[in-house]
Scaffold this motif. Structure first.
Motif, PDB file in Angstrom:
ATOM      1  N   TRP A 268       0.970   0.156  15.658  1.00  0.00           N
ATOM      2  CA  TRP A 268      -0.055  -0.227  14.494  1.00  0.00           C
ATOM      3  C   TRP A 268      -0.957  -1.509  14.914  1.00  0.00           C
ATOM      4  N   LEU A 269      -0.207  -2.605  15.768  1.00  0.00           N
ATOM      5  CA  LEU A 269      -1.217  -3.604  16.064  1.00  0.00           C
ATOM      6  C   LEU A 269      -2.114  -2.989  17.147  1.00  0.00           C
TER       7      LEU A 269
ATOM      8  N   PHE B  50       1.078  -1.182  -0.064  1.00  0.00           N
ATOM      9  CA  PHE B  50       0.194   0.157  -0.123  1.00  0.00           C
ATOM     10  C   PHE B  50       0.847   1.141  -0.182  1.00  0.00           C
ATOM     11  N   GLY B  51       1.209   1.709  -1.240  1.00  0.00           N
ATOM     12  CA  GLY B  51       2.216   2.677  -1.337  1.00  0.00           C
ATOM     13  C   GLY B  51       3.396   2.141  -2.402  1.00  0.00           C
TER      14      GLY B  51
ATOM     15  N   LYS C 167      -6.088   4.191   6.996  1.00  0.00           N
ATOM     16  CA  LYS C 167      -5.139   5.547   7.138  1.00  0.00           C
ATOM     17  C   LYS C 167      -4.190   5.040   7.769  1.00  0.00           C
ATOM     18  N   ILE C 168      -4.060   3.774   8.664  1.00  0.00           N
ATOM     19  CA  ILE C 168      -2.675   3.861   9.669  1.00  0.00           C
ATOM     20  C   ILE C 168      -1.817   2.441   8.727  1.00  0.00           C
ATOM     21  N   SER C 169      -2.040   2.052   7.693  1.00  0.00           N
ATOM     22  CA  SER C 169      -1.309   1.129   6.975  1.00  0.00           C
ATOM     23  C   SER C 169      -0.498   1.338   5.800  1.00  0.00           C
TER      24      SER C 169
ATOM     25  N   PRO D 142       6.446   2.028   6.541  1.00  0.00           N
ATOM     26  CA  PRO D 142       5.513   2.170   7.289  1.00  0.00           C
ATOM     27  C   PRO D 142       5.478   3.451   8.276  1.00  0.00           C
ATOM     28  N   GLU D 143       4.312   4.109   8.671  1.00  0.00           N
ATOM     29  CA  GLU D 143       4.311   5.325   9.375  1.00  0.00           C
ATOM     30  C   GLU D 143       4.159   5.163  10.887  1.00  0.00           C
TER      31      GLU D 143
END
Length: 517
Positions: free
Chosen positions: A89-90, A75-76, A334-336, A82-83
């Motif tokens: 994230w988890l 995704f990108g 949004k977070i991935s 990753p942000e």
């Protein structure tokens, strides 16, 4: 209010629909709840099998995606990082996805199955005890998380691969919408999503708030009252406002991390202070029992005996996950950024399942042990005073129980705040005009939807209780079944189109040769 900050075609219809669902229940709780219950029964009785098949199909589809040739799609861009750290994230996935519902149901759900077991088992029998400690793992396991995970993939793909900044569910369906997300059908999709989310999150809040009230009442000797409920609502809103002020990357991230540490600490405390060997042995038995009976439980409609068990529990739960799934999809998307399809699927379906199973194994089996050994009359308290009182009694029944009860009260409060933050963020995003890739909706807009969610929870909680909550969830989930299927088809269409485009860019001559041939 600046009209440019809201999408009027979505904003106002959603408010009207929510008011139409809530006001009759508040005005006349008995008749309003009966009307909701009749519609709930009609849907569950006639379309219950649909929900069961949707879960199995979704499970197969995600397994194929994760371990097939598309699992490594990022995704990108290729160099996108990753942000968030993997832990943060988890933590956000789990905190936003499960919220306070886990603190309620993990401790007490077994009791309902023990007294009213499925498959014709005798209540309070050894067989009933097996089902009691297993069904929670089933309803909160990978079957549930596949529903949560499915919408995240097309939304994230559209956002980071196709570079479409819209996070609306309608944008994730554009692959099959001939006139695009801004068409009337696109607006209907977004309205259905928002109504479903308000119903699903309203149910979670409606379960969590009484648990906090009961915890405060038991710990400090304050009688339960509407005043106490409103005081706790104010505290909840203040925590939410602080989190909202700092935004997604600072506010919600910190809440999620803090609550994850607290939840892990409480779980370890109860595991060690409670019946440790029983918890471990019963969990081991339950996993084996689940694996042996997974397909039987997954396709159980009870069409002969018509006990109502599947409608009251499995179909309700699948409807609940479906109602909240698009919200989770938008939030997870949004977070991935920088994650792959396989990573998202495994994080949700395995990571989420492990978190839920740990809670049910530790808290649920502690309650079951206390009941079986006649140390705490959990069933009697549940029947006479309700689920919140029974949960408080379970925690107070172990050594250091007051500490555990205080911890679960604080955890539930933070869970609710985090859920309120992430869900109001999602609602405001969908009801706003086109946002940029890194833009967040206006703060006042998020606060407004948080208040709507709180009022919906109060309407269901005081108007009709658990039955009203269950009915609303099943009703609002129905149109989302089709919409989520549309999003999945849209994802595969985009992947195929982009795969063909990339193949052409790598070898244009081969493509021309194929066309000539």
């Amino acid at each position: 209010m600046k009209q440019s900050t809201i999408s009027k075609a979505i904003f106002w219809p959603v408010l009207l629909i929510v008011a139409a669902m809530s006001i009759p229940v508040l005005q006349n709780p008995k008749e309003g709840t009966a009307a909701l219950g009749s519609l709930h029964h009609l849907i569950a009785q006639n379309l219950g099998s649909l929900y069961l098949w949707v879960v199995i199909i979704a499970l197969g589809f995600l397994l194929w995606l994760a371990f097939g040739k598309y699992g490594n799609i990022k995704f990108g861009d290729a160099d996108t990082k990753p942000e968030f750290s993997t832990f943060s994230w988890l933590a956000m996935l789990f905190t936003a996805g499960i919220g306070a519902s886990i603190t309620y149901w993990s401790a007490i759900e077994w009791a309902y199955y023990y007294t009213s077991p499925p498959f014709g088992a005798e209540p309070k029998s050894l067989q009933a005890a097996d089902w009691a400690s297993t069904y929670g793992l089933f309803h909160w396991g990978f079957s549930a998380w596949v529903l949560y995970c499915l919408p995240a993939l097309p939304i994230a793909y559209n956002l980071y691969v196709r570079k479409n900044p819209s996070v609306r569910l309608s944008a994730a369906c554009e692959g099959v919408l001939k006139k695009g997300a801004n068409s009337w059908l696109g607006k209907v999709i977004d309205i259905c999503f928002m109504v479903g989310l308000i119903g699903g999150i309203g149910a979670a809040l409606g379960l969590g708030l009484p648990l906090i009230t009961e915890g405060v009442s038991a710990l400090f000797g304050i009688p339960r009252s509407n005043t106490l409920d409103w005081v706790l609502i104010v505290v909840l809103t203040l925590i939410f406002c602080v989190s909202t002020y700092f935004g997604l990357k600072k506010g919600l991230k910190k809440l999620a991390n803090m609550n994850t540490y607290l939840f892990l600490g409480l779980s370890l405390f109860v595991l060690l202070a409670g019946p440790t060997l029983f918890i471990i042995s019963r969990f081991t038995d339950s996993v084996g029992f689940l694996l042996q009976n997974f397909f039987r439980m997954s396709f159980y409609t009870d069409s002969i005996a018509e006990s109502g068990f599947p409608e009251a529990w499995t179909i309700f739960y699948w409807a609940w996950w479906i109602a909240c799934a698009p919200y989770m999809g938008i939030f997870v998307a949004k977070i991935s950024k920088g994650r792959t399809i396989k990573q998202v699927i495994l994080a949700e379906c395995i990571g989420g399942t492990i978190g839920c199973w740990a809670a049910f194994a530790i808290f649920g089996n502690t309650g079951l042990f206390l009941e079986l050994k006649k140390l705490v009359p959990v069933i009697d308290i549940l029947e006479q005073k309700g689920g919140e009182a029974a949960i408080a009694a379970i925690y107070q029944g172990i050594p250091g129980g007051s500490i555990a009860l205080l911890a679960i009260t604080i955890i539930t409060l933070i869970f609710l705040s985090a859920t309120l933050d992430s869900s109001s963020f999602t609602l405001a995003s969908v009801a706003s005009p086109r946002l940029g890739m890194d833009e967040e909706p206006a703060r006042w807009h998020k606060v407004l939807w948080a208040l709507v969610l709180e009022l919906e929870a109060f309407a269901m909680m005081f108007g009709g209780g658990l039955h009203a909550l269950q009915s609303v969830v099943v009703i609002v989930s129905l149109p989302l079944v089709l919409i989520i299927a549309m999003a999945a088809v849209s994802l595969m269409k985009w992947i195929k189109e982009d795969e063909a485009k990339n193949r052409l860019e790598r070898n244009p001559k081969a493509d021309m040769t194929n066309k000539t041939a």
